[in-house]
Structures are given as structure tokens and as C-alpha cells.
Design an enzyme around this catalytic site. Structure first.
Site, PDB file in Angstrom:
ATOM      1  N   THR A 116      10.072  -8.543 -11.715  1.00 33.01           N
ATOM      2  CA  THR A 116       9.300  -9.769 -11.931  1.00 33.01           C
ATOM      3  C   THR A 116       8.148  -9.793 -10.928  1.00 33.01           C
ATOM      4  OG1 THR A 116      11.253 -10.906 -12.727  1.00 33.01           O
ATOM      5  CG2 THR A 116       9.439 -12.295 -11.954  1.00 33.01           C
TER       6      THR A 116
ATOM      7  N   SER B  58      -4.057  -2.356  -0.289  1.00 30.63           N
ATOM      8  CA  SER B  58      -3.004  -3.231   0.216  1.00 30.63           C
ATOM      9  C   SER B  58      -3.577  -4.607   0.505  1.00 30.63           C
ATOM     10  CB  SER B  58      -2.412  -2.641   1.494  1.00 30.63           C
ATOM     11  OG  SER B  58      -1.503  -3.553   2.059  1.00 30.63           O
TER      12      SER B  58
ATOM     13  N   HIS C 161      -2.556  -7.047   2.715  1.00 32.02           N
ATOM     14  CA  HIS C 161      -2.587  -7.589   4.085  1.00 32.02           C
ATOM     15  C   HIS C 161      -3.613  -6.931   4.998  1.00 32.02           C
ATOM     16  CE1 HIS C 161      -0.206  -4.589   6.541  1.00 32.02           C
ATOM     17  NE2 HIS C 161       0.141  -4.189   5.325  1.00 32.02           N
TER      18      HIS C 161
ATOM     19  N   ASN D 246      -6.976   5.327   9.289  1.00 31.24           N
ATOM     20  CA  ASN D 246      -6.544   4.084   9.928  1.00 31.24           C
ATOM     21  C   ASN D 246      -6.551   4.153  11.457  1.00 31.24           C
ATOM     22  OD1 ASN D 246      -4.459   5.874   8.795  1.00 31.24           O
ATOM     23  ND2 ASN D 246      -3.041   4.680  10.022  1.00 31.24           N
TER      24      ASN D 246
ATOM     25  N   CYS E  26       2.267   2.343  13.216  1.00 28.12           N
ATOM     26  CA  CYS E  26       3.470   2.945  12.646  1.00 28.12           C
ATOM     27  C   CYS E  26       4.130   3.877  13.656  1.00 28.12           C
ATOM     28  CB  CYS E  26       3.140   3.740  11.393  1.00 28.12           C
ATOM     29  SG  CYS E  26       2.125   2.825  10.258  1.00 28.12           S
TER      30      CYS E  26
ATOM     31  N   GLY F 277       0.827  -1.209   0.000  1.00 27.53           N
ATOM     32  CA  GLY F 277       0.000   0.000   0.000  1.00 27.53           C
ATOM     33  C   GLY F 277       0.856   1.252   0.000  1.00 27.53           C
ATOM     34  N   SER F 278       1.944   1.224   0.736  1.00 28.30           N
ATOM     35  CA  SER F 278       2.837   2.386   0.789  1.00 28.30           C
ATOM     36  C   SER F 278       3.402   2.704  -0.590  1.00 28.30           C
ATOM     37  CB  SER F 278       3.993   2.127   1.760  1.00 28.30           C
ATOM     38  OG  SER F 278       3.509   1.913   3.055  1.00 28.30           O
TER      39      SER F 278
HETATM   40  C1  LIG Z   1      -1.525   0.088   6.205  1.00 26.62           C
HETATM   41  C2  LIG Z   1      -1.787   1.363   5.490  1.00 26.62           C
HETATM   42  C3  LIG Z   1      -0.964   1.797   4.440  1.00 26.62           C
HETATM   43  C4  LIG Z   1       0.293   1.072   4.057  1.00 26.62           C
HETATM   44  O1  LIG Z   1       0.071  -0.193   3.481  1.00 26.62           O
HETATM   45  P1  LIG Z   1       1.264  -1.257   3.476  1.00 26.62           P
HETATM   46  O2  LIG Z   1       0.813  -2.333   2.561  1.00 26.62           O
HETATM   47  O3  LIG Z   1       1.424  -1.721   4.898  1.00 26.62           O
HETATM   48  O4  LIG Z   1       2.476  -0.543   2.965  1.00 26.62           O
HETATM   49  C5  LIG Z   1      -1.292   2.964   3.797  1.00 26.62           C
HETATM   50  N1  LIG Z   1      -2.380   3.671   4.133  1.00 26.62           N
HETATM   51  C6  LIG Z   1      -3.201   3.301   5.129  1.00 26.62           C
HETATM   52  C7  LIG Z   1      -4.417   4.112   5.434  1.00 26.62           C
HETATM   53  C8  LIG Z   1      -2.931   2.135   5.845  1.00 26.62           C
HETATM   54  O5  LIG Z   1      -3.740   1.766   6.841  1.00 26.62           O
END
Ligand SMILES: *Cc1c(COP(=O)(O)O)cnc(C)c1O
Length: 381
Positions: A237, A199, A201, A151, A325, A71-72
Site C-alpha cells: 500500500t 530520495s 529526505h 555524496n 553511513c 533511495g537505497s
Molecule cells: C542518501 C543516499 C542514498 C540512500 O538514500 P536513502 O533514502 O537514505 O536510502 C543513496 N545514494 C546516495 C548517493 C545517497 O546520498
């Protein structure tokens, strides 16, 4: 000890059905998707099937989905890639003060590149002010990025209205949907969203895989140079198993959507009601109604949040203080500061985020222990 996990905004447990679909892509279908032979073509086909599943969850077209490393990375690519590719039109970006650091720090990087960034305030519940947004727009604004749902405090923003404002001024609109995805109905076409991050996970898929939706026709620069994967927009890849995993997770999220939201909301509402009736001097952070179905964030007056977490951990309860975080940092959460919480209340906050694996009995166990621990800690203070 049996762990009771209430930190589903930090990450979720991979679903059995997701894991089962991923495993063959490590052991049997391990071919490089760029290769011509059959096991390569099979990987390629699996990637395209996953792309379709991701697209369907948000009502996008398959060719508008780019797989990323997390997600980052999706957030970084959206901010940096869109800003740099559209620099000829202007150098101003608008975002909010409560974004995830993947957005905030990408914006800071763009400031070093000569961009001007406006960080919008939020009210005491974490909502941005649409009038302030309108007033921040100038002729050189090229990008607005506002998260769909927060979040830490779960607040859901008026995304359709923000998108409309952006469209009226011919500005590209990105939204971080990492928390909203699977928990809120998202339709990029109806809502007018140009770009969006997901993301794996956070939606019962694997870690290390993300996706960026980018509306057809929007220009973006690459972050990762190299091969021609992802239509030349993200080299490397492909993480085939991860992609299969996020695809399956999105498919389940779509099919399971109503049940998922109703179930989490039931746990959340029960928890909020019980805590407010059993524990005095608590403050619910974020909007009471307009929030993610599984998110609760409370401040317990006079209680140190870190000590509370430690005590909960000792009896196998996993929760979080503000954002995961920020764990280990001495600064109070930037989100709780932005909603105007005094430092004392910010340091006494506890985030509980429910998931499909939680039962009503788990929630009772949490309430029972929380009540006791908070009482004890207040007595000691
Ligand atoms: C967890 C999160 C991310 C980052 O996602 P990752 O896959 O852990 O890098 C970005 N934005 C929000 C709002 C999140 O909760």
C-alpha cells in the site's frame, strides 16, 4: 542550544510547505488508494499529481516514475531488477568504486548470483576515466551504473558522455541521483539516462520515500511481491503522505532551482576560501569547480576527524566525517581510499554540506570555531 546544521548530504529538514501538504493524508484523506470510494480516489489522485511533479523535475514522463521506500531501495531495484530481467542478454555490470553502498552492495549480491562486476577506478578528484569505461565493456555487458554526484566529495561525473557510451553499445544506463537531484540540472531525455534514483529526505522532503525513474520499455524485476501497486512493479500500500511529500519537494526544487544552487554555491565558495586562507595544511578533497553546490570535504593534516567532530558537536555544530553511513566503522571511507588519500589524511577529513537553512552568519560561526579547534588539536598532538 541552538544547533547549527551542516550535514545536508546526510539528510535535510522537511520544508514547512512540504509538511503542510502531507498532513491531510494522515488525518483526512487516509483512504487506501486502491479503493473505489471517494477518500481512496483522492489518495490516488494525490499520488498521480506527485508522480507528475517528480517526472517534471527530471524531464521524464509520469508513467516512468515508480515510488519506492527510499533511495537505497531505488538503487537496489535498479541493479538487481534490471540485471535479473535482462540476464538473457549477458551477465556483466559496470559501476565505480565510489558509489553509495546501496549500489556497491547490490552489485556484490549480483556477483553471488553469478554476475561479473567491474568496479571502475577514479582519479585523485573522484572522476571516472571514460577510456577505462570503454575498455571495460564487453559483449555481455548489460548494465552501467555510475552515480551523478558523489555524496562524500561532491564530484559530478560526465553523465551525458557516459550515457552516450552506454547507448553506443546498447547497454542500459542507471545513475544514482540522490545527491544530484535538486542540485544539478537533470534532463533524462537530453542526457540519455535510462534509469535514475531519487530520495525524498535529501531534497527537503520526508524520510522513507524514494523514486525510481525507468525509461519506458526497459525490463525490470520486482523486489517486493504482493499487490498490484505501481503498475505491478512494487507491491505494498502506497506511502501516500510520503509520496505527496516527495512530489511537493520536487516541485519546489524545480521552481527554486537557480536560487537554491546560487545560494549554496555562495556559502560553499566563501567557506572554502576562508578555510584555505585561515587554516594551514588543509587539503580540499574532490574537484574544486566541478562539484555539488553545497559540498565541501577537507582533510586537516594531523587532526583526528572523529575528535574534530566531537569538539564541533560540543558547541552545537553538526558535520560529518566522510559519509554518515560509515560513522562508527574503523575503515577509512571507501571514497577517500579510491581517490588515493593516505589513511592519515582520510582519517582527518571533515565533510560540511550546506543547505537552504544555513545563513552566512552560520558559516562565519563555523569558520571561527573550526580555526580555533584545529589549532588546539594540532597543539595537543
Ligand atoms: C542518501 C543516499 C542514498 C540512500 O538514500 P536513502 O533514502 O537514505 O536510502 C543513496 N545514494 C546516495 C548517493 C545517497 O546520498
Amino acid at each position: 542550544m541552538d544547533v547549527k546544521y551542516f550535514d545536508n548530504a546526510a539528510t535535510t529538514r522537511v520544508k514547512q510547505e512540504v509538511l503542510k501538504e502531507m498532513i491531510p493524508y494522515f488525518e483526512i484523506e487516509y483512504g487506501n488508494p486502491s479503493a473505489m470510494y471517494s477518500i481512496g480516489r483522492n489518495s490516488k489522485r494525490a499520488i498521480e499529481e506527485a508522480r507528475k511533479n517528480v517526472a517534471e523535475l527530471i524531464n521524464a514522463n509520469s508513467n516512468e516514475i515508480i515510488f519506492t521506500g527510499c533511495g537505497s531501495e531505488s538503487d537496489n531495484m535498479a541493479i538487481k531488477g534490471i540485471a535479473m530481467a535482462n540476464r538473457d542478454k549477458g551477465n556483466h555490470i559496470i559501476t565505480s568504486k565510489i558509489e553509495h553502498h546501496a549500489i556497491l552492495d547490490s552489485c556484490k549480491s549480483m556477483e553471488k548470483e553469478g554476475f561479473r562486476v567491474t568496479y571502475l577506478n577514479v582519479d585523485e578528484n573522484g572522476m571516472i576515466d571514460l577510456e577505462e569505461l570503454e575498455n571495460a565493456i564487453s559483449s555481455d555487458t548489460i548494465l552501467i551504473s555510475i552515480m551523478f554526484a558523489n555524496n562524500e566529495i561532491g564530484t559530478i561525473q560526465p553523465i551525458e558522455k557516459i550515457a552516450k557510451i552506454a547507448k553506443n553499445h546498447n547497454i542500459i544506463f542507471h545513475t544514482d541521483c540522490v545527491q544530484a537531484c535538486g542540485n544539478v540540472l537533470i534532463d533524462v531525455k537530453c542526457m540519455g539516462i535510462d534509469s535514475l534514483s531519487i530520495s525524498g529526505h535529501k531534497i527537503y522532503g520526508p524520510k522513507g520515500i524514494g523514486a525510481l525513474y525507468l525509461k519506458k520499455g526497459i525490463k525490470i524485476n520486482k523486489l517486493i511481491d504482493g499487490g498490484h501497486q505501481e503498475k505491478n512493479r512494487r507491491a505494498g500500500t502506497e506511502n501516500v503522505a510520503g509520496i505527496v511529500g516527495i512530489g511537493k519537494a520536487c516541485k519546489i526544487a524545480k521552481n527554486n532551482f537557480n536560487y537554491h544552487c546560487d545560494y549554496l554555491k555562495k556559502l560553499k565558495d566563501y567557506f572554502i576560501n576562508e578555510v584555505e586562507s585561515k587554516i594551514p595544511d588543509v587539503k580540499l578533497n574532490g574537484e574544486r569547480n566541478n562539484r555539488l553546490p553545497g559540498n565541501v570535504n577537507f582533510s586537516f593534516k594531523g587532526v583526528d576527524g572523529q575528535t574534530l567532530l566531537f569538539k564541533l558537536d560540543q558547541i552545537g555544530i553538526c558535520a560529518s566525517a566522510g559519509s554518515a553511513c560509515n560513522t562508527g566503522s574503523q575503515e577509512p571511507s571507501h571514497v577517500l581510499v579510491a581517490i588515493g588519500l593516505e589513511p592519515e589524511l582520510a582519517y582527518s577529513s571533515l565533510r560540511v554540506t550546506f543547505g537552504e537553512n544555513n545563513t552566512m552568519e552560520d558559516v562565519d560561526y563555523l569558520i571561527e570555531n573550526l580555526e580555533k579547534i584545529v589549532k588546539d588539536l594540532r597543539k595537543e598532538a
